[in-house]
Design a protein around this motif. Sequence first.
Motif, short mmCIF file in Angstrom:
data_model
loop_
_atom_site.label_atom_id
_atom_site.label_comp_id
_atom_site.label_asym_id
_atom_site.label_seq_id
_atom_site.Cartn_x
_atom_site.Cartn_y
_atom_site.Cartn_z
N GLY A 73 0.77 -1.24 0.00
CA GLY A 73 0.00 0.00 0.00
C GLY A 73 0.80 1.29 0.00
N THR A 74 1.99 1.27 0.60
CA THR A 74 2.83 2.47 0.69
C THR A 74 4.21 2.17 0.14
N LEU A 75 4.67 3.04 -0.77
CA LEU A 75 6.00 2.91 -1.35
C LEU A 75 7.00 3.70 -0.51
N THR A 76 8.13 3.09 -0.18
CA THR A 76 9.22 3.79 0.48
C THR A 76 10.16 4.30 -0.60
N ILE A 77 10.25 5.63 -0.73
CA ILE A 77 10.99 6.25 -1.81
C ILE A 77 12.19 7.01 -1.26
N ALA A 78 13.37 6.72 -1.79
CA ALA A 78 14.59 7.42 -1.39
C ALA A 78 14.75 8.68 -2.23
N ALA A 79 15.23 9.75 -1.60
CA ALA A 79 15.48 11.00 -2.32
C ALA A 79 16.56 11.78 -1.58
N PHE A 121 22.84 11.30 -1.59
CA PHE A 121 22.66 10.90 -2.98
C PHE A 121 23.47 9.66 -3.35
N ASN A 122 24.73 9.60 -2.88
CA ASN A 122 25.59 8.50 -3.30
C ASN A 122 25.19 7.16 -2.69
N GLY A 123 24.16 7.15 -1.82
CA GLY A 123 23.68 5.88 -1.27
C GLY A 123 22.38 5.38 -1.90
N ILE A 124 21.84 6.15 -2.84
CA ILE A 124 20.52 5.81 -3.39
C ILE A 124 20.56 4.54 -4.23
N ALA A 144 20.07 -3.03 -2.67
CA ALA A 144 19.96 -3.82 -1.44
C ALA A 144 18.52 -4.07 -1.03
N GLY A 145 17.56 -3.50 -1.76
CA GLY A 145 16.16 -3.72 -1.44
C GLY A 145 15.63 -2.87 -0.31
N ARG A 146 16.35 -1.80 0.06
CA ARG A 146 15.90 -0.96 1.17
C ARG A 146 14.77 -0.03 0.76
N PHE A 177 31.42 16.26 -3.12
CA PHE A 177 30.87 16.43 -1.77
C PHE A 177 29.67 15.51 -1.61
N ASP A 178 29.35 15.17 -0.35
CA ASP A 178 28.33 14.16 -0.10
C ASP A 178 26.90 14.65 -0.29
N SER A 179 26.71 15.93 -0.57
CA SER A 179 25.37 16.44 -0.82
C SER A 179 25.49 17.69 -1.68
#
Length: 311
Positions: A63-69, A111-114, A120-122, A206-208
Amino acid sequence: MKRLRDSRLVRLGAIVGSVALVGSTAACGSSSDGSSSTAASGSGTQKVDSIAAMVPKSIADKGTLTIAAATYPPAVIEPANGATPTGWDVENVNRIAAVMGLKVKVRIVPFNGIIAGLQAGRYDGATGEIYATDERTETVTFVTNHASADALMVPVGSKITTAAADTDLCGHTLAASLGSAEAALADKIAGKCRSAGKSAITVKTFDSQANVNLALRGGRVDAAVSSASQVAYVMSQTKGQFKLVELPWAPKYKTGFVLPRNSDTEKFAKAVQAATDHLIENGELQKILDKFNAGQGLITKAEILPSPGSN
């Protein structure tokens, strides 16, 4: 309407004027790691039963999507008070999910972890003006809804006034987000400068994007490479500190909803594509871009990248 909606760096004055209307609480200098909030279910966007029926059962049942941003205004704007993230790409995904009968939970991550997090299915997906590069489409799937282009941001008074050719940037220090297409582009230009026997380019990552902008503001780099809309947003928020330099030679990119590769991907990507096409056709996605991005970047039809069966 042209497929790229004239996504070259035109009407940038209009972009600056438009994104300046975005709420002043947007944390363009923030960088969170793992914060999350649940987005509204599409701002009135209606579920389309025939498209919802295309969603794989495992996703529909959840029902709910977990979205990375990653925070990247005006595509992803993280309010300073910790409220629900917004921005044109967050709203795009929110409405696309609503057509499929789903809700969205946005997780703000570096960003570099998306891409690694998707693998990894997170996360169920990702958003934030992520470029559909050849390297990325080897491991994740994109459903496009937007076209983008890069620009250079420099301080007012910078010696960099034009970049008609990429080697015009030789001898300067360029900043970009770690793992971004812009960082890869800067490295490529640095290689061309070396091959041509010109002064070296120093590339700092840079990391962000927030830290990229801080490095530029603090004089640690000469210029920052990012999307034209992001440059225009920062210019609108920083009261004449920076200016935009066009990069007519820079690649144009497709961006969109990014999906991990698993047993549901092929079927779910087709549902996302149908939902996106529905919102393109009824004008909702254009209204989002009008609100946040001066109307720039809409495509006429969603595309799955890589195309089904090409893996």
